[in-house]
Design a protein around this motif. Structure first.
Motif, short mmCIF file in Angstrom:
data_model
loop_
_atom_site.label_atom_id
_atom_site.label_comp_id
_atom_site.label_asym_id
_atom_site.label_seq_id
_atom_site.Cartn_x
_atom_site.Cartn_y
_atom_site.Cartn_z
N ASN A 176 0.77 -1.25 0.00
CA ASN A 176 0.00 0.00 0.00
C ASN A 176 0.80 1.29 0.00
O ASN A 176 0.23 2.36 -0.29
N ALA A 177 2.08 1.26 0.35
CA ALA A 177 2.84 2.50 0.54
C ALA A 177 2.94 3.30 -0.75
O ALA A 177 3.15 2.75 -1.83
N THR A 178 2.80 4.61 -0.61
CA THR A 178 2.95 5.52 -1.75
C THR A 178 4.43 5.83 -1.95
O THR A 178 5.27 5.55 -1.09
N ASP A 179 4.76 6.47 -3.06
CA ASP A 179 6.16 6.84 -3.33
C ASP A 179 6.69 7.78 -2.26
O ASP A 179 7.84 7.64 -1.82
N ASP A 180 5.88 8.75 -1.84
CA ASP A 180 6.32 9.69 -0.80
C ASP A 180 6.57 8.95 0.52
O ASP A 180 7.54 9.26 1.25
N GLU A 181 5.72 7.98 0.84
CA GLU A 181 5.90 7.22 2.07
C GLU A 181 7.15 6.34 2.01
O GLU A 181 7.86 6.18 3.02
N LEU A 182 7.45 5.82 0.84
CA LEU A 182 8.66 5.02 0.69
C LEU A 182 9.91 5.88 0.88
O LEU A 182 10.90 5.44 1.48
N GLN A 183 9.86 7.10 0.39
CA GLN A 183 10.98 8.03 0.61
C GLN A 183 11.15 8.33 2.09
O GLN A 183 12.28 8.44 2.59
N LYS A 184 10.05 8.46 2.80
CA LYS A 184 10.12 8.69 4.24
C LYS A 184 10.78 7.51 4.94
O LYS A 184 11.62 7.69 5.84
N LEU A 185 10.43 6.30 4.53
CA LEU A 185 11.02 5.10 5.12
C LEU A 185 12.53 5.05 4.86
O LEU A 185 13.31 4.74 5.76
N LEU A 186 12.93 5.40 3.64
CA LEU A 186 14.35 5.37 3.30
C LEU A 186 15.14 6.41 4.09
O LEU A 186 16.31 6.18 4.44
N LYS A 187 14.52 7.54 4.40
CA LYS A 187 15.18 8.57 5.21
C LYS A 187 15.43 8.06 6.63
O LYS A 187 16.47 8.36 7.24
N ILE A 188 14.45 7.31 7.16
CA ILE A 188 14.62 6.73 8.49
C ILE A 188 15.79 5.74 8.48
O ILE A 188 16.62 5.72 9.40
N VAL A 189 15.87 4.92 7.43
CA VAL A 189 16.98 3.97 7.31
C VAL A 189 18.32 4.71 7.25
O VAL A 189 19.30 4.31 7.89
N SER A 190 18.35 5.81 6.49
CA SER A 190 19.58 6.60 6.39
C SER A 190 19.98 7.18 7.75
O SER A 190 21.16 7.18 8.11
#
Length: 256
Positions: free
Chosen positions: A139-153
């Motif tokens: 279900n995740a949107t592109d913007d939400e995926l970017q948010k997840l990747l920022k947390i990983v970073s």
């Protein structure tokens, strides 16, 4: 589930702005319990049973206000009954109170008081987060995926600086729950994470802090699967990750 009618408990729910609202609700509740018109004297006894000692004159004033709001109506000289609007309002409030009561009891249940309870908490997290990862990949949107990747970073940066990664690691899990688009998983998991932060903050040595470099790699793999929308892989990796956490915490608790 029986709705509690104690004034203090009702105020603590946050559903009532003042005592007038509480008293008005209680009067509607007691009128609604009866199958016949109710007078001020009977309602005064009901209010006393709820810990509120007010005069029949005071109750009469409240009833007039409820009449004005079209929640109650005088039935000849026998007393008040609920109007259709009053019944609808009462049903709405009692549904809200039941939800508030369930939430309060759930909050007490998940409160962790012993280190050994962390294992039970993590087991609950595993069930929730496995499904959260599956739904996030779906279900995740592109913007939400970017948010997840920022947390990983941020997690990677924290580990590189040799800082405590606990909070940012838990933020990763909270973000996966958020982008799952399932509000029940998100709400329950947030409560569990709050309790985990609280109890882990009291532990001078925590094995999951020491293994931050391992866990950040696992987070990277989970995030990658979610970003690729690989539903089954995301769920499997999350399940394996939480299982690893459970084993590590279990070993530490046994050696305490």
């Amino acid at each position: 589930m029986a709705i509690r009618t104690n004034e203090t408990i009702l105020m603590q729910t946050g559903l009532f702005s003042d005592k007038f609202k509480v008293y008005s609700y209680l009067l509607l509740h007691f009128i609604g319990e009866k199958n016949e018109p109710v007078g001020s004297w009977t309602l005064r006894q009901d209010m006393i049973s709820a810990g509120i000692d007010c005069s029949t004159a005071t109750i009469g004033r409240y009833l007039k206000e409820l009449d004005a709001q079209d929640y109650t109506v005088q039935h000849s000289k026998s007393g008040r009954v609920l109007t259709p609007g009053g019944r609808a309002y009462l049903q709405e409030m009692e549904e809200k109170l039941e939800r508030a009561q369930i939430q309060s009891e759930l909050s007490k249940t998940v409160k962790v008081t012993e280190y050994s309870e962390l294992i039970d908490l993590l087991d609950a997290r595993k069930a929730l987060e496995t499904e959260a990862a599956r739904l996030a990949a779906q279900n995740a949107t592109d913007d939400e995926l970017q948010k997840l990747l920022k947390i990983v970073s941020s997690h990677q940066d924290t580990v590189r600086r040799n800082e405590d990664p606990t909070n940012v690691a838990l933020d990763f899990h909270a973000t996966v729950a958020e982008i799952s688009h399932n509000r029940f998983i998100r709400s329950i998991l947030n409560m569990l994470i709050y309790e985990e932060k609280r109890i882990e903050g009291k532990m001078e040595t925590l094995v999951t802090r020491e293994r931050g470099r391992i866990y950040v790699k696992e987070h990277e793999q989970i995030a990658d699967a979610i970003c690729r929308h690989d539903v089954e892989e995301a769920a499997k990796l999350m399940n394996d990750h939480i299982s690893t956490l459970c084993l590590a915490v279990g070993e530490q608790v046994e050696n305490m």
